[in-house]
Motif scaffolding. Structure first.
Motif, PDB file in Angstrom:
ATOM      1  N   PHE A 159       0.848  -1.200   0.000  1.00 46.01           N
ATOM      2  CA  PHE A 159       0.000   0.000   0.000  1.00 46.01           C
ATOM      3  C   PHE A 159       0.879   1.245   0.000  1.00 46.01           C
ATOM      4  O   PHE A 159       1.966   1.248   0.587  1.00 46.01           O
ATOM      5  N   ASP A 160       0.365   2.299  -0.619  1.00 44.02           N
ATOM      6  CA  ASP A 160       1.103   3.565  -0.622  1.00 44.02           C
ATOM      7  C   ASP A 160       0.970   4.247   0.731  1.00 44.02           C
ATOM      8  O   ASP A 160       1.830   5.031   1.131  1.00 44.02           O
ATOM      9  N   MET A 161      -0.130   3.944   1.382  1.00 43.65           N
ATOM     10  CA  MET A 161      -0.336   4.557   2.699  1.00 43.65           C
ATOM     11  C   MET A 161      -1.169   3.607   3.564  1.00 43.65           C
ATOM     12  O   MET A 161      -2.085   2.956   3.063  1.00 43.65           O
ATOM     13  N   ILE A 162      -0.801   3.555   4.840  1.00 37.71           N
ATOM     14  CA  ILE A 162      -1.607   2.804   5.814  1.00 37.71           C
ATOM     15  C   ILE A 162      -1.931   3.781   6.934  1.00 37.71           C
ATOM     16  O   ILE A 162      -1.047   4.499   7.410  1.00 37.71           O
ATOM     17  N   THR A 163      -3.189   3.834   7.333  1.00 40.12           N
ATOM     18  CA  THR A 163      -3.569   4.773   8.395  1.00 40.12           C
ATOM     19  C   THR A 163      -4.256   4.034   9.543  1.00 40.12           C
ATOM     20  O   THR A 163      -5.009   3.075   9.326  1.00 40.12           O
ATOM     21  N   PHE A 164      -3.978   4.531  10.744  1.00 36.74           N
ATOM     22  CA  PHE A 164      -4.713   4.131  11.953  1.00 36.74           C
ATOM     23  C   PHE A 164      -5.249   5.438  12.528  1.00 36.74           C
ATOM     24  O   PHE A 164      -4.451   6.284  12.951  1.00 36.74           O
ATOM     25  N   ASN A 165      -6.540   5.615  12.531  1.00 34.80           N
ATOM     26  CA  ASN A 165      -7.075   6.829  13.146  1.00 34.80           C
ATOM     27  C   ASN A 165      -7.874   6.420  14.381  1.00 34.80           C
ATOM     28  O   ASN A 165      -8.937   5.777  14.270  1.00 34.80           O
ATOM     29  N   ALA A 166      -7.368   6.753  15.535  1.00 28.49           N
ATOM     30  CA  ALA A 166      -7.992   6.390  16.822  1.00 28.49           C
ATOM     31  C   ALA A 166      -8.175   4.874  16.942  1.00 28.49           C
ATOM     32  O   ALA A 166      -9.101   4.415  17.609  1.00 28.49           O
ATOM     33  N   SER A 167      -7.306   4.108  16.296  1.00 30.45           N
ATOM     34  CA  SER A 167      -7.498   2.654  16.330  1.00 30.45           C
ATOM     35  C   SER A 167      -6.246   1.865  16.721  1.00 30.45           C
ATOM     36  O   SER A 167      -6.359   0.695  17.082  1.00 30.45           O
ATOM     37  N   THR A 209       5.635  -5.550  10.502  1.00 31.19           N
ATOM     38  CA  THR A 209       4.941  -6.279   9.439  1.00 31.19           C
ATOM     39  C   THR A 209       4.338  -5.298   8.444  1.00 31.19           C
ATOM     40  O   THR A 209       4.494  -5.447   7.228  1.00 31.19           O
ATOM     41  N   LEU A 210       3.653  -4.280   8.964  1.00 30.80           N
ATOM     42  CA  LEU A 210       2.970  -3.333   8.063  1.00 30.80           C
ATOM     43  C   LEU A 210       3.968  -2.565   7.202  1.00 30.80           C
ATOM     44  O   LEU A 210       3.697  -2.280   6.039  1.00 30.80           O
ATOM     45  N   LYS A 211       5.127  -2.250   7.790  1.00 30.48           N
ATOM     46  CA  LYS A 211       6.158  -1.544   7.017  1.00 30.48           C
ATOM     47  C   LYS A 211       6.536  -2.336   5.766  1.00 30.48           C
ATOM     48  O   LYS A 211       6.765  -1.775   4.704  1.00 30.48           O
ATOM     49  N   SER A 212       6.575  -3.662   5.923  1.00 30.52           N
ATOM     50  CA  SER A 212       6.967  -4.497   4.789  1.00 30.52           C
ATOM     51  C   SER A 212       5.848  -4.587   3.747  1.00 30.52           C
ATOM     52  O   SER A 212       6.036  -5.173   2.687  1.00 30.52           O
ATOM     53  N   HIS A 213       4.706  -4.015   4.051  1.00 29.34           N
ATOM     54  CA  HIS A 213       3.602  -3.974   3.082  1.00 29.34           C
ATOM     55  C   HIS A 213       3.380  -2.561   2.546  1.00 29.34           C
ATOM     56  O   HIS A 213       2.314  -2.262   2.016  1.00 29.34           O
ATOM     57  N   LEU A 214       4.391  -1.715   2.751  1.00 32.98           N
ATOM     58  CA  LEU A 214       4.320  -0.376   2.159  1.00 32.98           C
ATOM     59  C   LEU A 214       5.074  -0.389   0.834  1.00 32.98           C
ATOM     60  O   LEU A 214       6.071  -1.095   0.692  1.00 32.98           O
TER      61      LEU A 214
END
Ligand code: SAM
Length: 253
Positions: free
Chosen positions: A143-151, A164-169
Motif C-alpha cells: 500500500f502507498d499509505m496505511i492509516t490508523f485513526n484512533a485505532s 509487518t505493516l512496514k513491509s507492506h508499504l
C-alpha cells in the motif's frame, strides 16, 4: 484493487472475509452505546462535524483538527494512492481520503459500523472490508499509505505489527498513526492500564480491557513526529481546541 477478495461474500456492500462475529464486536458496541458514541446515519454523514450540544462535541472538535491537518498533508501527495485504513469504524475518515482521489480499503471487525459506513458514504473508490485479522488483507500486497485513526490502541504487539505493516508499504509508502494516546514510560502506562480496567469494570464490561493497549512512543519502530500538542497559557485562556495526540509517521526504509 479488491479483485482478489471476489471469492468472499459481498453483503450489504461489505466484503466479509470472516463468516462469524468476533467476540470484540458485541462488547465494543455495548460500551459505545452506553457512552453515546454510536451515531445515527445523519450524524455520521457530517463527521467530524457534530451538533454543538452533543455530549462528545469537544472531542470531535479535537478529532476534526487532526483530520484537517492530515487531509491538508494528503493534498500535497499525488492522487490515486492505494490506502489501507485500519480500524476504520464507520469510515468517515476513509471517505474523506477517498474524496481526495485515492482508492481506500476501509477495514474493521465491527460489522455494524462498516455497514453503516457503506449506507452513508457512496463512493466507488471506497471498499469496505470486514476482517478479524490483517493477514488476509495484506497477503503479498503493498500500500502507498496505511492509516490508523484512533485505532492503533486496539492492537496488541504494536512494534511487531508495525514491522509487518512496514513491509507492506510501497517504496515511498507511509504509515500514519493519528488520535492514539501515548504515555511516558512504564509507570504512566501502568497507571493508564489500571484506569482502563477500572473504566470498563464500571461500564459493566471488564472483558473489553483486554482489547485496549497502552503504548509509549518508545514502543514504536523508528518514526517521525509530525505534530506534537502544545498547550500554551494563551490557548487555554481563549479556550482554543488543541488536539492532545501526537501524529506519527513511519516510512518503509
Ligand atoms: C475509536 S474507533 C475509531 C474509528 C475510526 N477510525 C475513526 O477515526 O473514528 C476504533 C475502531 O477500531 C476498531 N478495531 C478494534 N480492534 C480492531 C481490530 N483488531 N481490527 C480492526 N479494527 C479494530 C473498532 O471496531 C473501532 O471501529
Amino acid at each position: 484493487m479488491t479483485d482478489r477478495f471476489d471469492t468472499f461474500p459481498l453483503i450489504n456492500g461489505v466484503r466479509r472475509l470472516n463468516g462469524s462475529a468476533h467476540p470484540f464486536e458485541a462488547l465494543y458496541l455495548y460500551v459505545r452505546e452506553k457512552e453515546n458514541r454510536v451515531l445515527n446515519d445523519q450524524q455520521v454523514a457530517q463527521l467530524p462535524a457534530i451538533e454543538k450540544d452533543h455530549e462528545h462535541a469537544k472531542e470531535w472538535a479535537k478529532r476534526s483538527e487532526t483530520a484537517h491537518r492530515f487531509l491538508e498533508y494528503l493534498k500535497s501527495k499525488e492522487t490515486g494512492l492505494r490506502i489501507l485504513d485500519i480500524g476504520c469504524g464507520n469510515a468517515w475518515f476513509s471517505n474523506k481520503m477517498a474524496n481526495q482521489g485515492h482508492e481506500v480499503m476501509a477495514q474493521d471487525l465491527n460489522l455494524y459500523e462498516l455497514e453503516q459506513g457503506r449506507r452513508v458514504f457512496q463512493n466507488d473508490q471506497l471498499h469496505f472490508i470486514y476482517a478479524h485479522e490483517l493477514d488476509a488483507i495484506l497477503e503479498n500486497d503493498r500500500f502507498d499509505m496505511i492509516t490508523f485513526n484512533a485505532s492503533f490502541q486496539y492492537f496488541g504487539h504494536g512494534k511487531q505489527l508495525l514491522e509487518t505493516l512496514k513491509s507492506h508499504l510501497t517504496e515511498r509508502g507511509e504509515l500514519h498513526i493519528l488520535d492514539t494516546p501515548f504515555y511516558q514510560g512504564e509507570r504512566e502506562k501502568q497507571q493508564a492500564k489500571s484506569r482502563t480496567e477500572m473504566y470498563y469494570q464500571n461500564m459493566n464490561c471488564p472483558e473489553l480491557a483486554q482489547f485496549y493497549h497502552h503504548y509509549a512512543l518508545d514502543d514504536l519502530v523508528e518514526h517521525e513526529i509530525l505534530y506534537k500538542p502544545k498547550f500554551s497559557r494563551l490557548s487555554r485562556l481563549f479556550g482554543k481546541t488543541v488536539s492532545p495526540f501526537c501524529w506519527i509517521k513511519i516510512v518503509n526504509d
